[in-house]
Enzyme design. Structure first.
Site, PDB file in Angstrom:
ATOM      1  N   SER A 168      -1.160  75.010   1.415  1.00 49.54           N
ATOM      2  CA  SER A 168       0.151  74.366   0.668  1.00 49.54           C
ATOM      3  C   SER A 168       1.058  74.341   1.927  1.00 49.54           C
ATOM      4  O   SER A 168       1.150  73.619   2.905  1.00 49.54           O
ATOM      5  CB  SER A 168       0.403  75.201  -0.425  1.00 49.54           C
ATOM      6  OG  SER A 168       1.872  74.509  -1.038  1.00 49.54           O
ATOM      7  N   ASP A 400      -5.523  67.956  -7.009  1.00 49.16           N
ATOM      8  CA  ASP A 400      -4.367  68.375  -6.638  1.00 49.16           C
ATOM      9  C   ASP A 400      -3.153  67.759  -7.435  1.00 49.16           C
ATOM     10  O   ASP A 400      -2.801  66.550  -6.938  1.00 49.16           O
ATOM     11  CB  ASP A 400      -3.973  68.532  -4.996  1.00 49.16           C
ATOM     12  CG  ASP A 400      -2.731  69.632  -4.601  1.00 49.16           C
ATOM     13  OD1 ASP A 400      -1.831  69.683  -5.456  1.00 49.16           O
ATOM     14  OD2 ASP A 400      -2.943  70.047  -3.754  1.00 49.16           O
ATOM     15  N   HIS A 436      -4.563  72.523  -7.007  1.00 48.68           N
ATOM     16  CA  HIS A 436      -3.570  72.829  -5.608  1.00 48.68           C
ATOM     17  C   HIS A 436      -4.079  74.263  -5.142  1.00 48.68           C
ATOM     18  O   HIS A 436      -3.752  75.356  -5.462  1.00 48.68           O
ATOM     19  CB  HIS A 436      -2.313  72.766  -6.187  1.00 48.68           C
ATOM     20  CG  HIS A 436      -1.361  73.163  -4.888  1.00 48.68           C
ATOM     21  ND1 HIS A 436      -1.480  72.425  -3.520  1.00 48.68           N
ATOM     22  CD2 HIS A 436      -0.332  74.184  -4.748  1.00 48.68           C
ATOM     23  CE1 HIS A 436      -0.373  72.944  -2.897  1.00 48.68           C
ATOM     24  NE2 HIS A 436       0.035  73.771  -3.635  1.00 48.68           N
TER      25      HIS A 436
END
Length: 506
Positions: A168, A400, A436
């Site tokens: 991320s 995601d 994610h």
């Protein structure tokens, strides 16, 4: 970092051991060393990005355990550059594996509130550009220099190999390091990278705007039900009915086709009906933000992804509503609201719910134009990194719901246009049905970091990555993830879709 016995540690773990690291343009105000003994931690796989789970028991370290002569730096998440829960877990895992380890708060994200409210604006309409620049890039290279100097001071030698590990925001940081500081790390694990930051964060209000413009909002259960219908519609595209969307990029599903369908809401144990506004929100989210002329501004998450954060256990998604007595209201997607409010509009009192389509389009372009060089991290020219023999690996969950995988694919194709032999040093692994950084029914590649290290140190090319997951029939499956643009394809003649041996990269 990492050490020998507690007695030798106590003698070495002093500020005098480390001297003063030399970073051009920086003034070192103080060095503090703290001996930590008896440290134990159960590091879950979900929070130990690119690694598997690890239990650290009774470790002693000089905040330096038995060192494997390698550095593993840890990235951040959201608005936090580092020094928070996820980087703490990552550092604990690194210590358990013998690495010296480091992270940074970039000098601005140290309050760990996951909001830039305290530092984004120096005054109304005056963005803290130095703070954003430190978060975006400068602190990352400084951290690498500091860490290597401190390791030299403590061990008498620099690390034989230095690695970056993140997902991320941590993935974005890793890509920025490869683009701007090719000397910093030998290997970079950068998963679900939040690069294209102004584009994907700038378009994050798109689902919320659909509801504000319509004057109504759905219950989140409706969006979860639409997700379920999409998975049912596209599950068999890969030839294996297992509850996973392995071909989510190619899933063609019209959310409006299930309007009026009844379902049971798990959170309330009541029967609900999918509404028109729920279909509109799902369709807008998965299709991506568009201009007033209908042109795509930026990609949305793949069809069938979790928009609410409920079904994949991530806790939050890009769509949040609160319902009372049948009336639902919108809670803005925080990252997008903060980006638009503080950086693009430069006004802490700005109300994103009042934006028109024209306002949104203008704000999107302003964010891209003003801040890409500072935090975009999407420069495809990796020739300097490549020439130095460095390596990058990362996975991105095709489910995601926060960072669109199509943005990662878009970047990879741009790199390929510049460096035809991109597979020689940079490999991206799409992960079907993974959310994610973690979550979802698909298999997360827990050996990615080890594969990166083998590639860097031994030249072992990662042709595929192993994964394990439990399917909708409660069967354990082993699969392989293939480097983009290759895909894992099932050989029906093999006869068993639950074993990796029946799959190959095509």
């Amino acid at each position: 970092m990492a050490a020998a016995s507690n007695m030798s540690l106590a003698g070495q773990c002093t500020s005098a051991t480390f001297g003063t690291p030399n970073v051009f343009g920086a003034e070192v105000l103080a060095i503090q060393a703290a001996l930590v003994t008896g440290y134990s931690s159960n590091v879950p796989q979900a929070y130990n990005f690119n690694h598997g789970p690890i239990t650290v028991t009774n470790a002693s370290f000089c905040n330096v355990t038995n060192w494997n002569r390698r550095l593993q730096a840890q990235g951040g998440g959201g608005w936090v550059s580092g020094r928070f829960l996820l980087s703490d877990y990552g550092m604990a895992g690194a210590i358990g594996e013998g690495y010296a380890t480091v992270t940074t708060d970039a000098g601005v994200t140290h309050d760990l509130t996951q909001t830039p409210a305290k530092w984004a604006l120096n005054s109304p309409s005056n963005v803290n550009l130095y703070g954003l620049q430190n978060l975006g890039s400068v602190s990352l290279n400084d951290m690498a220099i500091f860490a290597k100097d401190l390791i030299q001071s403590y061990y008498g030698e620099r690390p034989a190999y230095s690695y970056w590990n993140g997902c991320s925001q941590g993935g974005r940081q890793g890509m920025m390091l490869a683009q701007r500081y090719p000397d910093a790390f030998d290997g970079i694990a950068a998963s679900a990278p939040a690069f294209n930051w102004p584009e994907f964060i700038g378009s994050g209000l798109w689902p919320d705007l659909q509801m504000w413009w319509a004057g109504k909002a759905p219950d989140l259960c409706e969006l979860d039900a639409i997700q379920t219908e999409a998975i049912i519609a596209c599950d068999s595209q890969d030839g294996i009915p297992d509850g996973l969307l392995s071909e989510s990029n190619n899933c063609i599903f019209n959310p409006f086709s299930v309007v009026g369908k009844s379902f049971t809401c798990a959170s309330t144990n009541s029967t609900m009906v999918i509404s028109e506004i729920a279909a509109q929100v799902a369709n807008a989210s998965w299709t991506g933000a568009t201009s007033t002329e209908g042109e795509l501004l930026w990609y949305g998450p793949n069809v069938g992804t979790d928009l609410t954060g409920h079904t994949y256990g991530e806790g939050s998604g890009i769509v949040t509503t609160t319902c009372t007595n049948g009336t639902c209201s919108v809670t803005p997607y925080s990252l997008a609201e903060q980006w638009t409010t503080y950086f693009v509009e430069k006004n802490a009192s700005f109300d994103v719910s009042k934006m028109t389509a024209e306002d949104f389009q203008t704000a999107f372009h302003q964010g891209v134009n003003q801040f890409t060089s500072m935090i975009g991290s999407n420069d495809p020219d990796l020739r300097a990194f490549h020439k130095k023999g460095r390596r990058i690996m990362g996975f991105h969950g095709l489910a995601d719901g926060i960072i669109p995988t199509k943005g990662t694919e878009h970047y990879y194709r741009r790199v390929t246009e510049i460096i035809a032999e991109v597979q020689d040093f940079y490999r991206y692994f799409p992960a079907p049905a993974v959310g994610h950084c973690f979550g979802g029914p698909g298999g997360v590649p827990t050996t990615l970091f080890d594969s990166l290290r083998a590639w860097v140190e031994n030249g072992t090319v990662p042709e595929h990555l192993p994964t394990t997951f439990t399917d909708s029939s409660n069967k354990t499956n082993t699969r392989i993830l293939c480097p983009y643009p290759r895909k894992s394809v099932y050989d029906e003649s093999c006869g068993d879709s639950t074993i990796a041996e029946c799959f190959s990269c095509v």
